[in-house]
Enzyme design. Sequence first.
Site, PDB file in Angstrom:
ATOM      1  N   ARG A  29       6.036  -5.279  -1.485  1.00 38.44           N
ATOM      2  CA  ARG A  29       6.995  -4.977  -2.068  1.00 38.44           C
ATOM      3  C   ARG A  29       8.381  -6.140  -1.431  1.00 38.44           C
ATOM      4  O   ARG A  29       9.011  -6.892  -1.871  1.00 38.44           O
ATOM      5  CB  ARG A  29       7.051  -4.900  -3.496  1.00 38.44           C
ATOM      6  CG  ARG A  29       8.141  -3.205  -2.839  1.00 38.44           C
ATOM      7  CD  ARG A  29       7.589  -1.969  -3.976  1.00 38.44           C
ATOM      8  NE  ARG A  29       5.855  -1.579  -4.124  1.00 38.44           N
ATOM      9  CZ  ARG A  29       5.735  -0.622  -4.570  1.00 38.44           C
ATOM     10  NH1 ARG A  29       6.551  -0.462  -6.096  1.00 38.44           N
ATOM     11  NH2 ARG A  29       4.258  -0.504  -5.231  1.00 38.44           N
ATOM     12  N   ASP A  86      -5.045  -5.869   4.850  1.00 40.28           N
ATOM     13  CA  ASP A  86      -3.678  -5.830   4.177  1.00 40.28           C
ATOM     14  C   ASP A  86      -2.796  -6.941   4.047  1.00 40.28           C
ATOM     15  O   ASP A  86      -1.657  -7.547   3.929  1.00 40.28           O
ATOM     16  CB  ASP A  86      -2.589  -4.591   4.073  1.00 40.28           C
ATOM     17  CG  ASP A  86      -1.917  -4.247   3.099  1.00 40.28           C
ATOM     18  OD1 ASP A  86      -2.104  -4.274   2.172  1.00 40.28           O
ATOM     19  OD2 ASP A  86      -0.473  -3.969   3.041  1.00 40.28           O
ATOM     20  N   GLU A  92       5.052  -0.723   0.803  1.00 42.86           N
ATOM     21  CA  GLU A  92       6.052  -1.904   2.036  1.00 42.86           C
ATOM     22  C   GLU A  92       5.772  -3.745   1.908  1.00 42.86           C
ATOM     23  O   GLU A  92       6.345  -4.405   1.893  1.00 42.86           O
ATOM     24  CB  GLU A  92       5.223  -2.279   3.621  1.00 42.86           C
ATOM     25  CG  GLU A  92       4.300  -2.468   3.684  1.00 42.86           C
ATOM     26  CD  GLU A  92       2.931  -2.044   3.111  1.00 42.86           C
ATOM     27  OE1 GLU A  92       3.051  -0.711   2.340  1.00 42.86           O
ATOM     28  OE2 GLU A  92       2.234  -2.485   3.003  1.00 42.86           O
ATOM     29  N   LYS A 123      -1.001   7.396   5.422  1.00 40.58           N
ATOM     30  CA  LYS A 123      -1.544   6.995   4.525  1.00 40.58           C
ATOM     31  C   LYS A 123      -2.567   8.735   5.070  1.00 40.58           C
ATOM     32  O   LYS A 123      -2.781   8.387   6.300  1.00 40.58           O
ATOM     33  CB  LYS A 123      -2.094   5.911   4.509  1.00 40.58           C
ATOM     34  CG  LYS A 123      -1.705   4.441   3.815  1.00 40.58           C
ATOM     35  CD  LYS A 123      -2.613   3.303   3.915  1.00 40.58           C
ATOM     36  CE  LYS A 123      -2.426   2.460   2.611  1.00 40.58           C
ATOM     37  NZ  LYS A 123      -1.700   2.355   1.449  1.00 40.58           N
ATOM     38  N   LYS A 145       1.735 -12.492   1.048  1.00 46.28           N
ATOM     39  CA  LYS A 145       1.773 -10.760   1.774  1.00 46.28           C
ATOM     40  C   LYS A 145       0.992 -10.444   3.106  1.00 46.28           C
ATOM     41  O   LYS A 145      -0.870 -10.690   2.512  1.00 46.28           O
ATOM     42  CB  LYS A 145       1.467  -9.336   0.922  1.00 46.28           C
ATOM     43  CG  LYS A 145       0.932  -8.084   1.578  1.00 46.28           C
ATOM     44  CD  LYS A 145       0.942  -7.204   0.344  1.00 46.28           C
ATOM     45  CE  LYS A 145       0.833  -5.778   1.325  1.00 46.28           C
ATOM     46  NZ  LYS A 145       0.910  -4.702   0.432  1.00 46.28           N
TER      47      LYS A 145
HETATM   48  N1  BES Z   1      -1.698  -2.193   0.710  1.00 51.10           N
HETATM   49  C1  BES Z   1      -1.293  -1.031  -0.222  1.00 51.10           C
HETATM   50  C2  BES Z   1      -2.103  -1.238  -1.773  1.00 51.10           C
HETATM   51  C3  BES Z   1      -3.562  -0.819  -1.505  1.00 51.10           C
HETATM   52  C4  BES Z   1      -3.887  -0.604  -1.705  1.00 51.10           C
HETATM   53  C5  BES Z   1      -3.987  -3.001  -1.204  1.00 51.10           C
HETATM   54  C6  BES Z   1      -5.545  -0.405  -1.691  1.00 51.10           C
HETATM   55  C7  BES Z   1      -5.664  -2.530  -0.791  1.00 51.10           C
HETATM   56  C8  BES Z   1      -6.552  -1.766  -1.412  1.00 51.10           C
HETATM   57  C9  BES Z   1       0.486  -0.930  -0.604  1.00 51.10           C
HETATM   58  O1  BES Z   1       1.384  -1.130   0.652  1.00 51.10           O
HETATM   59  C10 BES Z   1      -0.004   0.671  -1.134  1.00 51.10           C
HETATM   60  O2  BES Z   1       0.082   1.275  -0.130  1.00 51.10           O
HETATM   61  N2  BES Z   1       0.864   0.736  -1.732  1.00 51.10           N
HETATM   62  C11 BES Z   1       0.888   1.897  -2.577  1.00 51.10           C
HETATM   63  C12 BES Z   1       2.482   1.954  -3.923  1.00 51.10           C
HETATM   64  C13 BES Z   1       3.147   3.567  -3.597  1.00 51.10           C
HETATM   65  C14 BES Z   1       2.909   3.881  -2.378  1.00 51.10           C
HETATM   66  C15 BES Z   1       4.238   3.030  -4.181  1.00 51.10           C
HETATM   67  C16 BES Z   1      -0.239   2.522  -3.543  1.00 51.10           C
HETATM   68  O3  BES Z   1      -0.882   1.514  -4.302  1.00 51.10           O
HETATM   69  O4  BES Z   1      -0.612   3.776  -3.465  1.00 51.10           O
HETATM   70 ZN    ZN Z   2       0.357  -2.859   1.873  1.00 46.37          ZN
HETATM   71 MN    MN Z   3       1.172   0.541   2.157  1.00 46.74          MN
END
Ligand code: BES
Ligand code: ZN
Ligand code: MN
Length: 499
Positions: free
Chosen positions: A351, A288, A349, A277, A265
């Site tokens: 996935r 990321d 995003e 966010k 990714k």
């Molecule tokens: N890139 C983030 C996940 C992440 C969080 C990586 C903290 C490193 C540190 C990912 O794209 C994300 O935002 N995931 C969300 C998914 C949710 C919206 C279903 C999450 O984990 O909150």
């Molecule tokens: Zn992400």
């Molecule tokens: Mn995200």
Amino acid sequence: MPQTLTIKTAPLPPASTGTLVIYVGEGQAPAGGAEAIWNGTGLDWARHMAATGFSGKQGQALDIVAPEGIEADRLLILGAGKLPADGGLATAWADRGGSLANKLAGIKAENAAVLLDGDTATPERIAELAAGLKLRHYRFDRYKTPKKDEADKPDSLTVTLHVAEPAATDEAIADRMAVADGTILARELVHEPPNVLGTLEFADRAAALSELGVEIEQLDEPAMRALGMGSLLAVAQGSARPPRLVVMRWNGGKADAAPIAFVGKGVVFDSGGISLKPGAGMEDMKGDMGGAAAVTGLMHALAARKAPVNAVGIIGLVENMPSSTAMRPGDILTAMNGTTIEVVNTDAEGRLVLADALWFAQERFKPSALINLATLTGAIIVALGNDHAGLYSNNDGLAANLTAAGLATGEKLWRMPMGPAYAKLIESRFADIKNSGGRQAGSITAAQFLARFVGDVPWAHLDIAGVGLNSPHSETSGSWASGFGVALLDRLVRDHYEA
Ligand code: BES
Ligand code: ZN
Ligand code: MN
């Protein structure tokens, strides 16, 4: 400016130097060559232990002015921790090198000679020590203006490892350093700020691996559109920066052997998109692309050590931004494999990127195994913290091999469950699946989503959100990005996929 580090080997015994380094095991007195050096000081070991509290634990150090009779300015005695007769774990040797780098930086040494004698100090273990030294020495300070008093000082450190077999040790070090350099490349990519490292800049860094003999292919937006990658492209559409899918191929194995494929990714910045966010900590989302960085670092490692294996690394490079062209919650996408996806949260995003990259990897390369890495979910950090990455797999053998490689390298994995009850959570009212299953089991439902884009191939997904960035410091890492995954997957390849 980062300090330059030179590591070389020389025969025993250690010669005249600035700092002479000896290791002492936990609860032990100096042994072998170290005993002779210590005896030369005329000091009493038991008294020194009692007065300083030094017990030989890993990470401890005793730094004394080199007494008369020793051809050095100072004598640095490092705790080597437990020294089992069978040599112990490779990670313990890397830790010894890591604490060496830490102590030498602390005393601002420019020259050090390290005594490494004894039966357990094999070329391979000394190479681990050298790698630990290099990894701990690494720091990311490219954007810091040097302080006045630092600017004009010579900033170099030379460490000479005095060993029984210099030639064999040099060879082992070269092989191990290929991997350490891969880890450092991954750290470097994760650290670079998002204004500097966009999608195209990342693609250029990956393309530079062609110097090592890696074949590079780049797919731009029209090429991905033609393949039907509607999932990956939806993430990219909100950003002014164009997406890239970079394919890195290392053909070190037999011509007809199916490759092992690695997919990363590569979200160069994840704002969350329209599902924006919160502001606090958003700067971390420059990292990321940690999965893509690990894949790139791994390809560097395999090529630099000329691994006898066919491997392909595929990275999906996009930026997730809110804009008038961004995807919306409610949008329905069609992925390359025909699956329709309802976007319920634009922040899920990663996935979407992996869906098309995984399918492409299988269709195009028919790999013998498929492994993806991603900073995929905050939920895996809730579950496992910073000490283990989440491991998901459809194959018990592959999962076991990965777990073992994790223990051998210190890049530890913990297997998480999958199953139909979790798959149900991403069923969508309007499309085949939705891109988020809500609050429950957030890391598992992300894995279930990925599984929809994986066929019969042995597959593993590593959720590295908790271990790739914001890493707690360890003996072998003093930096924000760990480079997690490079050493782990290099170990897996060495142990199970080489000809
Ligand atoms: N890139 C983030 C996940 C992440 C969080 C990586 C903290 C490193 C540190 C990912 O794209 C994300 O935002 N995931 C969300 C998914 C949710 C919206 C279903 C999450 O984990 O909150
Ligand atoms: Zn992400
Ligand atoms: Mn995200």
